[in-house]
Motif scaffolding. Structure first.
Motif, PDB file in Angstrom:
ATOM      1  N   CYS A 107      -2.090   4.992   1.367  1.00 57.50           N
ATOM      2  CA  CYS A 107      -3.458   4.500   1.582  1.00 57.50           C
ATOM      3  C   CYS A 107      -3.494   3.416   2.658  1.00 57.50           C
ATOM      4  CB  CYS A 107      -4.046   3.964   0.286  1.00 57.50           C
ATOM      5  SG  CYS A 107      -3.180   2.521  -0.357  1.00 57.50           S
ATOM      6  N   CYS A 147       1.452   0.112   1.272  1.00 57.39           N
ATOM      7  CA  CYS A 147       1.518   1.486   0.797  1.00 57.39           C
ATOM      8  C   CYS A 147       1.368   2.471   1.958  1.00 57.39           C
ATOM      9  CB  CYS A 147       0.415   1.713  -0.238  1.00 57.39           C
ATOM     10  SG  CYS A 147       0.338   3.412  -0.802  1.00 57.39           S
ATOM     11  N   CYS A 184       0.265   3.864  -5.105  1.00 57.27           N
ATOM     12  CA  CYS A 184       0.393   2.440  -5.427  1.00 57.27           C
ATOM     13  C   CYS A 184      -0.516   2.047  -6.579  1.00 57.27           C
ATOM     14  CB  CYS A 184       0.075   1.586  -4.202  1.00 57.27           C
ATOM     15  SG  CYS A 184      -1.642   1.729  -3.648  1.00 57.27           S
ATOM     16  N   CYS A 226      -5.605   5.201  -5.114  1.00 54.84           N
ATOM     17  CA  CYS A 226      -4.364   5.724  -4.557  1.00 54.84           C
ATOM     18  C   CYS A 226      -3.342   5.985  -5.669  1.00 54.84           C
ATOM     19  CB  CYS A 226      -3.811   4.738  -3.546  1.00 54.84           C
ATOM     20  SG  CYS A 226      -2.239   5.252  -2.856  1.00 54.84           S
TER      21      CYS A 226
END
Ligand SMILES: [Zn+2]
Length: 127
Positions: free
Chosen positions: A41, A38, A83, A80
């Motif tokens: 994050c 991701c 994701c 996050c």
């Protein structure tokens, strides 16, 4: 009855059945996806609440020792949103899709993000 040699293929296509983009003429293209760490994050599954440091920390916050301690300890972390805490996101594989398909995908992605931003702004405004 015997095992179909294409069993794994059909599983594959079912899994990716929803990944389709459409151009202005209504032509549909299947998008080949892959998993990437991701980008928001960086594989942590969470990040500091963007409401806090989206535009950088304010000087007031940064000079507040208690706040910084909590901040560094992850007290203000949120799952996050990109994701959903999964640490990876599904992205179109740039090496396995024609440029046209990638263009369509990112166009749609940008539109969705705009919708998101509008929704967030409305929530922030108390609508
Ligand atoms: Zn993430």
């Amino acid at each position: 009855m015997h095992d179909s040699p294409n069993m794994s293929d059909s599983r594959y296509s079912r899994h990716y059945a929803g990944r389709v983009v459409e151009d202005d003429d209504g032509n549909e293209y299947r998008v080949v996806m892959r998993f990437d760490v991701c980008p928001v994050c960086h594989g942590n599954g969470k990040h500091v609440n963007p409401a806090l440091d989206d535009n950088g920390l304010s000087e007031e916050s940064a000079s507040d020792a208690d706040f910084m301690e909590d901040y560094m300890a992850g007290v203000y972390d949120v799952t996050c949103g990109r994701c959903d805490g999964l640490r990876v996101v599904e992205e179109p594989d740039p090496t396995r899709n024609p440029q046209r398909v990638l263009d369509l995908w990112f166009e749609r992605d940008a539109e969705l993000e705009q919708d998101d931003a509008i929704q967030r702004a409305e929530i922030a405004a108390g609508c």
